[in-house]
Enzyme design. Sequence first.
Site, mmCIF file in Angstrom:
data_model
loop_
_atom_site.group_PDB
_atom_site.id
_atom_site.type_symbol
_atom_site.label_atom_id
_atom_site.label_comp_id
_atom_site.label_asym_id
_atom_site.label_seq_id
_atom_site.Cartn_x
_atom_site.Cartn_y
_atom_site.Cartn_z
ATOM 1 C CG MET A 205 -0.983 -7.594 -6.949
ATOM 2 S SD MET A 205 -0.315 -6.504 -8.229
ATOM 3 C CE MET A 205 0.951 -7.565 -8.908
ATOM 4 N NE ARG A 206 -7.868 -11.308 -5.930
ATOM 5 C CZ ARG A 206 -8.147 -12.539 -5.558
ATOM 6 N NH1 ARG A 206 -8.565 -13.433 -6.435
ATOM 7 N NH2 ARG A 206 -8.001 -12.911 -4.303
ATOM 8 C CG ASN B 217 2.347 3.315 -5.580
ATOM 9 O OD1 ASN B 217 2.906 4.309 -6.037
ATOM 10 N ND2 ASN B 217 2.849 2.089 -5.706
ATOM 11 C CG LEU C 152 -10.700 -4.592 -12.027
ATOM 12 C CD1 LEU C 152 -10.566 -3.081 -12.209
ATOM 13 C CD2 LEU C 152 -11.596 -4.919 -10.835
ATOM 14 N N GLY D 55 0.786 -1.244 0.000
ATOM 15 C CA GLY D 55 0.000 0.000 0.000
ATOM 16 C C GLY D 55 0.810 1.283 0.000
ATOM 17 C CB VAL E 231 -3.007 -8.322 -17.721
ATOM 18 C CG1 VAL E 231 -2.052 -8.141 -16.546
ATOM 19 C CG2 VAL E 231 -4.061 -9.366 -17.404
ATOM 20 C CG ASN F 178 -2.651 -0.651 -12.914
ATOM 21 O OD1 ASN F 178 -2.603 -0.762 -11.676
ATOM 22 N ND2 ASN F 178 -1.984 -1.463 -13.720
ATOM 23 C CG HIS G 3 2.950 -2.524 -14.648
ATOM 24 N ND1 HIS G 3 2.519 -3.651 -13.965
ATOM 25 C CD2 HIS G 3 4.009 -2.911 -15.397
ATOM 26 C CE1 HIS G 3 3.278 -4.673 -14.304
ATOM 27 N NE2 HIS G 3 4.181 -4.253 -15.178
ATOM 28 C CB ALA H 259 10.207 6.428 -9.974
HETATM 29 C C1 GAR Z 1 3.709 -1.364 -7.150
HETATM 30 O O1 GAR Z 1 5.038 -1.489 -7.584
HETATM 31 C C2 GAR Z 1 2.766 -1.346 -8.333
HETATM 32 O O2 GAR Z 1 3.274 -0.662 -9.443
HETATM 33 C C3 GAR Z 1 2.620 -2.810 -8.626
HETATM 34 O O3 GAR Z 1 2.494 -3.401 -7.355
HETATM 35 C C4 GAR Z 1 3.289 -2.650 -6.431
HETATM 36 C C5 GAR Z 1 2.435 -2.353 -5.232
HETATM 37 O O4 GAR Z 1 3.185 -1.700 -4.233
HETATM 38 N N1 GAR Z 1 1.520 -3.083 -9.477
HETATM 39 C C6 GAR Z 1 1.522 -4.018 -10.408
HETATM 40 O O5 GAR Z 1 2.454 -4.780 -10.586
HETATM 41 C C7 GAR Z 1 0.273 -4.061 -11.273
HETATM 42 N N2 GAR Z 1 0.444 -5.003 -12.315
HETATM 43 P P1 GAR Z 1 2.443 -0.912 -3.088
HETATM 44 O O6 GAR Z 1 1.375 -1.860 -2.536
HETATM 45 O O7 GAR Z 1 3.485 -0.621 -2.081
HETATM 46 O O8 GAR Z 1 1.831 0.323 -3.691
#
Ligand code: GAR
Length: 190
Positions: A90-91, A15, A93, A13, A144, A107, A109, A173
């Site tokens: 990480m699901r 972000n 939709l 969490g 995805v 989103n 990534h 970043a």
């Molecule tokens: C982040 O790096 C995000 O970009 C990635 O999961 C991590 C979550 O970190 N998302 C994906 O890979 C989506 N395909 P966080 O829970 O600390 O924000």
Amino acid sequence: MKRRIAILISGRGSNMLALARNCGGGLLNAEVFFVACDNPEAPGLADAEKLGLKTHLLPYAALGKYKAEEHLDRLISDSRAEWLILAGFMRVLSPGFVLRRRGRIVNIHPSLLPAFPGKDSIRRAFDHGVMVTGVTVHLVDEQVDHGKILAQEPVRIFPGEPIEDLEERIHQAEQILYTRTLIHLLDPSR
Ligand code: GAR
């Protein structure tokens, strides 16, 4: 007027916390109406509660994807959230869910899409030996880690750098890029 956002998470969490703090601090002209999570063990869920945010556990494990999405649909309509912000959710939709909110789901990534979509993107880029990876913020479509790219930030991989250092720099970043992108997306006059 403040935009009404909801944030979906699955894990740490970081972000979500950065976005919530930037809403609280006024950098983002938005209010977090709820944080929803598919994983009861996610540290981000407890951290969101500590911040005083409304949290919900989505019943993916107990009821499956479609019931969980119905639940999420209700949360969104009850709260009148306008934007759905995925922050490490990480699901995938379902196409119907995405269609109902096309252009309103965002989103982040940890790669320069379309390279390395899916899970473990930082490690896969690192193992592949790329010299530059990065971060992408995009609108969500039915595929995805796919959809209109809104912003990207390159991150160099230094020779001999441990992956942990790279991960840390990518997460830093991400937090900057997500807020910067949402400032303009949610409020184009800014
Ligand atoms: C982040 O790096 C995000 O970009 C990635 O999961 C991590 C979550 O970190 N998302 C994906 O890979 C989506 N395909 P966080 O829970 O600390 O924000």
